[in-house]
Motif scaffolding. Structure first.
Motif, PDB file in Angstrom:
ATOM      1  N   ARG A  71     -14.875  18.735  63.899  1.00  0.00           N
ATOM      2  CA  ARG A  71     -15.589  20.140  65.356  1.00  0.00           C
ATOM      3  C   ARG A  71     -16.619  21.241  64.395  1.00  0.00           C
ATOM      4  O   ARG A  71     -16.094  22.146  63.746  1.00  0.00           O
ATOM      5  N   CYS A  72     -17.374  21.500  65.658  1.00  0.00           N
ATOM      6  CA  CYS A  72     -18.417  22.746  65.711  1.00  0.00           C
ATOM      7  C   CYS A  72     -17.787  23.900  66.153  1.00  0.00           C
ATOM      8  O   CYS A  72     -17.084  24.024  67.293  1.00  0.00           O
ATOM      9  N   GLU A  73     -17.480  24.927  65.780  1.00  0.00           N
ATOM     10  CA  GLU A  73     -16.837  26.100  66.062  1.00  0.00           C
ATOM     11  C   GLU A  73     -17.458  26.553  67.599  1.00  0.00           C
ATOM     12  O   GLU A  73     -17.156  27.458  67.442  1.00  0.00           O
ATOM     13  N   GLY A  74     -18.723  25.752  66.792  1.00  0.00           N
ATOM     14  CA  GLY A  74     -19.484  26.731  69.028  1.00  0.00           C
ATOM     15  C   GLY A  74     -19.004  25.862  69.285  1.00  0.00           C
ATOM     16  O   GLY A  74     -18.686  26.710  70.592  1.00  0.00           O
ATOM     17  N   CYS A  75     -19.779  25.038  69.771  1.00  0.00           N
ATOM     18  CA  CYS A  75     -19.602  24.108  71.286  1.00  0.00           C
ATOM     19  C   CYS A  75     -17.927  23.075  71.312  1.00  0.00           C
ATOM     20  O   CYS A  75     -17.549  23.012  72.221  1.00  0.00           O
TER      21      CYS A  75
END
Length: 202
Positions: free
Chosen positions: A174-178
């Protein structure tokens, strides 16, 4: 007790040295972490032995490497011994880099050699096509340049695709940003991959 490699399914050769573990001619073990592997002679990968089959064999290997073997090679924390037809790799408190070299070094070196052979074959084929096209007048200089520039790498890429498919990575992250969940990254986007240390050890 498994008798085949977990990666390539090649059968392990029998050994007559270890009574409690008669499969495999190269065995690796780490007494500190209680791990035991059989090293496949075909693909060179390490297959981890199920935990319930390890303990007595680990004790046998410790006795064997202490008393009756011949030292073949050694780094700071890893040693390769031989006893008759059996090769034993003893892993001590090795760093991840040192352990990775022992586990994957031969595989990576073989892949590099294979890539060079394929690139050379692609270069020879590109040269033959270019010379043929120029001498018969059926190919322009720009087309010849394009073939010479791209064909060697294309042959190596095609061989890589046949063996590994079109993905450079598969899994779930999972992308921590989006918050987007990645399930695979295409090989053509491999420049976007980065190896970073995990927050937790290991």
């Amino acid at each position: 007790m498994f008798t085949r490699c977990l990666v390539c399914a090649a059968p392990f050769e029998a050994n007559e040295v270890l009574e409690r573990f008669p499969h495999g001619r190269r065995i690796a073990y780490d007494p500190g972490r209680g791990r035991l592997w059989v090293v496949c002679r075909v693909c060179k990968r390490w297959s981890l032995v199920p935990i319930e089959e390890r303990w007595e064999v680990l004790e046998d290997l410790e006795r064997l490497t202490r008393d009756r073997v011949r030292l073949l090679s050694q780094t700071d924390n890893i040693a390769l011994f031989q006893y008759g037809p059996l090769e034993v790799v003893r892993v001590g408190g090795a760093s991840l880099r040192e352990e990775a070299w022992w586990r994957y070094g031969q595989e990576l070196t073989a892949r590099r050699k294979q890539y060079r052979k394929l690139a050379l074959a692609g270069g020879v084929a590109a040269g033959a096509v270019a010379i043929s096209g120029l001498t018969t007048g059926g190919m322009t200089f720009v087309a010849t340049w394009f073939i010479m520039e791209h064909m060697p790498e294309s042959v190596a890429d095609a061989a890589r695709w046949l063996r590994f498919g079109s993905s450079a990575w598969r899994g779930r992250a999972r992308c921590e940003g989006c918050g987007y969940v990645f399930r695979s990254i295409p090989y053509r986007e491999r420049a976007a991959l980065g190896l970073l240390p995990a927050a937790e050890a290991g």
